[in-house]
Design a protein around this motif. Structure first.
Motif, PDB file in Angstrom:
ATOM      1  N   ARG A  21       2.631   2.278   2.736  1.00  0.00           N
ATOM      2  CA  ARG A  21       2.152   1.735   3.997  1.00  0.00           C
ATOM      3  C   ARG A  21       1.045   0.711   3.765  1.00  0.00           C
ATOM      4  O   ARG A  21       0.171   0.923   2.939  1.00  0.00           O
ATOM      5  N   HIS A  22       1.090  -0.353   4.467  1.00  0.00           N
ATOM      6  CA  HIS A  22       0.134  -1.465   4.433  1.00  0.00           C
ATOM      7  C   HIS A  22       0.349  -2.419   3.268  1.00  0.00           C
ATOM      8  O   HIS A  22      -0.392  -3.383   3.142  1.00  0.00           O
ATOM      9  N   SER A  46       6.787  -2.571   5.865  1.00  0.00           N
ATOM     10  CA  SER A  46       6.255  -1.869   4.700  1.00  0.00           C
ATOM     11  C   SER A  46       6.947  -0.518   4.594  1.00  0.00           C
ATOM     12  O   SER A  46       7.502  -0.001   5.572  1.00  0.00           O
ATOM     13  N   MET A 167      -2.591  -5.064  11.155  1.00  0.00           N
ATOM     14  CA  MET A 167      -1.837  -4.669   9.960  1.00  0.00           C
ATOM     15  C   MET A 167      -2.374  -5.395   8.726  1.00  0.00           C
ATOM     16  O   MET A 167      -2.503  -4.800   7.650  1.00  0.00           O
ATOM     17  N   ALA A 170      -5.645  -3.827   7.575  1.00  0.00           N
ATOM     18  CA  ALA A 170      -5.375  -2.558   6.887  1.00  0.00           C
ATOM     19  C   ALA A 170      -4.801  -2.824   5.496  1.00  0.00           C
ATOM     20  O   ALA A 170      -5.169  -2.156   4.527  1.00  0.00           O
ATOM     21  N   GLY A 171      -3.918  -3.802   5.388  1.00  0.00           N
ATOM     22  CA  GLY A 171      -3.357  -4.162   4.095  1.00  0.00           C
ATOM     23  C   GLY A 171      -4.412  -4.683   3.147  1.00  0.00           C
ATOM     24  O   GLY A 171      -4.439  -4.336   1.959  1.00  0.00           O
TER      25      GLY A 171
END
Length: 192
Positions: A21-22, A46, A167, A170-171
């Motif tokens: 995730r991310h 993702s 997003m 966060a990535g």
């Protein structure tokens, strides 16, 4: 749709990120070029728990007619060439105003210099840093591209863009402030 995008990317030798995730895959999909329309999309996906999380947002990957008729650059209006641009973007200020993904490494553009208002991108290729950012058109929703893009990749809807930037933040927190952008053409989804 996600499986066609992944297949198209892999058939071209593009990297598909699967680190959890991310770890974002950001993919623009250009439809048949129709000036001044938000007829493309920017997809973000993702891997999470062995499954793809997938979003797709209305956007343009083409410049507006205003810039096709009146290029900023004497060589012509920039049109991003299809391809994968590894770690070419980072979170920064678009025109010093708001957070967006800004170009930080070279990309390849075509220059449309005939000023006829139609997209003729397959000429005069050059590679460099041109400010081909990924940003929003407006805080609301734009009806047409107009002056929202001089070659940038632009979200139609400000709310969609804010979801995208959440997003991206966060990535960046998990994987660092470097993003890969892949631009496919709609036909690529059916050729793979």
């Amino acid at each position: 749709m996600i499986h066609r995008i992944v297949s198209a990317m892999e058939s071209k030798g593009d990297r598909v990120f699967r680190n959890g995730r991310h770890d974002l895959n950001i993919v623009g999909i250009r439809s048949v070029a129709k000036p001044d329309r938000f007829d493309d999309c920017i997809s973000v996906f993702s891997m999470h728990g062995g499954e793809w999380l997938f979003w797709s947002f209305p956007a343009t990957t083409d410049p507006g007619v205003a810039y096709l008729k009146n290029p900023i650059n004497k060589s012509g209006t920039a049109i991003l060439a299809p391809g994968q641009y590894r770690s070419a973007y980072r979170i920064g200020k678009h025109r010093g105003k708001y957070d967006a993904l800004i170009q930080s490494r070279p990309v390849t553009v075509f220059r449309d210099g005939n000023m006829d208002g139609h997209i003729d991108p397959w000429r005069n290729a050059e590679t460099g840093i041109y400010g081909i950012n990924i940003h929003m058109s407006t805080a609301g929703e734009a009806d047409f591209v107009g002056k929202h893009s001089a070659g940038c990749q632009v979200f139609k809807n400000g709310h969609d863009f804010e979801i995208f930037m959440a997003m991206a933040r966060a990535g960046a927190a998990k994987f660092g402030n470097a993003f890969t952008y892949t631009l496919l053409e709609e036909v690529d989804l059916y050729d793979s």
